[in-house]
Design a protein around this motif. Sequence first.
Motif, PDB file in Angstrom:
ATOM      1  N   UNK A  12       1.342  -5.067   4.220  1.00 58.82           N
ATOM      2  CA  UNK A  12       2.208  -4.496   3.180  1.00 58.82           C
ATOM      3  C   UNK A  12       3.127  -3.428   3.782  1.00 58.82           C
ATOM      4  N   UNK A  13       4.376  -3.417   3.329  1.00 61.10           N
ATOM      5  CA  UNK A  13       5.380  -2.479   3.831  1.00 61.10           C
ATOM      6  C   UNK A  13       5.574  -1.367   2.800  1.00 61.10           C
ATOM      7  N   UNK A  14       5.444  -0.123   3.262  1.00 69.65           N
ATOM      8  CA  UNK A  14       5.667   1.048   2.412  1.00 69.65           C
ATOM      9  C   UNK A  14       6.808   1.855   3.030  1.00 69.65           C
ATOM     10  N   UNK A  15       7.854   2.078   2.245  1.00 61.49           N
ATOM     11  CA  UNK A  15       8.995   2.861   2.710  1.00 61.49           C
ATOM     12  C   UNK A  15       8.709   4.331   2.443  1.00 61.49           C
ATOM     13  N   UNK A  16       8.779   5.129   3.517  1.00 64.48           N
ATOM     14  CA  UNK A  16       8.507   6.559   3.417  1.00 64.48           C
ATOM     15  C   UNK A  16       9.771   7.350   3.736  1.00 64.48           C
ATOM     16  N   UNK A  17       9.880   8.501   3.073  1.00 65.05           N
ATOM     17  CA  UNK A  17      11.050   9.359   3.220  1.00 65.05           C
ATOM     18  C   UNK A  17      10.686  10.723   3.796  1.00 65.05           C
ATOM     19  N   UNK A  18       9.387  10.980   3.974  1.00 59.27           N
ATOM     20  CA  UNK A  18       8.954  12.299   4.447  1.00 59.27           C
ATOM     21  C   UNK A  18       7.574  12.189   5.085  1.00 59.27           C
ATOM     22  N   UNK A  19       7.194  13.249   5.769  1.00 61.66           N
ATOM     23  CA  UNK A  19       5.871  13.297   6.383  1.00 61.66           C
ATOM     24  C   UNK A  19       4.771  13.267   5.327  1.00 61.66           C
ATOM     25  N   UNK A  20       4.935  13.981   4.232  1.00 60.62           N
ATOM     26  CA  UNK A  20       3.933  13.995   3.164  1.00 60.62           C
ATOM     27  C   UNK A  20       3.703  12.573   2.647  1.00 60.62           C
ATOM     28  N   UNK A  21       4.763  11.824   2.471  1.00 62.31           N
ATOM     29  CA  UNK A  21       4.641  10.440   2.000  1.00 62.31           C
ATOM     30  C   UNK A  21       3.942   9.570   3.036  1.00 62.31           C
ATOM     31  N   UNK A  22       4.278   9.738   4.298  1.00 61.10           N
ATOM     32  CA  UNK A  22       3.652   8.942   5.357  1.00 61.10           C
ATOM     33  C   UNK A  22       2.152   9.217   5.419  1.00 61.10           C
ATOM     34  N   UNK A  23       1.774  10.471   5.333  1.00 59.72           N
ATOM     35  CA  UNK A  23       0.353  10.833   5.368  1.00 59.72           C
ATOM     36  C   UNK A  23      -0.373  10.263   4.154  1.00 59.72           C
ATOM     37  N   UNK A  24       0.240  10.352   2.988  1.00 60.11           N
ATOM     38  CA  UNK A  24      -0.383   9.806   1.774  1.00 60.11           C
ATOM     39  C   UNK A  24      -0.567   8.293   1.889  1.00 60.11           C
TER      40      UNK A  24
END
Length: 147
Positions: A12-24
Amino acid sequence: MGSTNCGPLREPVIVVHSLVQAIAALTAASRAGRSVVLASTPGAGSYVGPGWFGALVAAAREAVPDAHFSILLDCGDDVGAALAAIRSEIQGVVFTGRVDVARRLADIACQHGVRFVTDRPETLLDLGDDFFASPEILERRCADLLT
């Protein structure tokens, strides 16, 4: 052309815009026992570059060391951004430009061990609308889709 180096994307591909999002996203994936692809926003290779994206990924990997994931930096049709990402050995690059240019870039990517994708992958989740959400809310959104 699709994808070279490691075959087509299956995670699954998750698009992240920030470090907080990537960690979550990585925390949710790790708890679900799933592997994911962290992807940048379309064209991000042109405006954030491989240095920023690489640093974001390194920090997320440090925060969630048991997560299994790969990454894609989307360079759109920007040849220079794609070449910079490949030479920086970003793990995966998306390039949506001309086919003849894509073939040459794919050869260079192969030499550097970089996954090269010419079709923007379908995303499971784009966290762009949740830019200011708390880490808990972000993790729950990811977990809901990964379980």
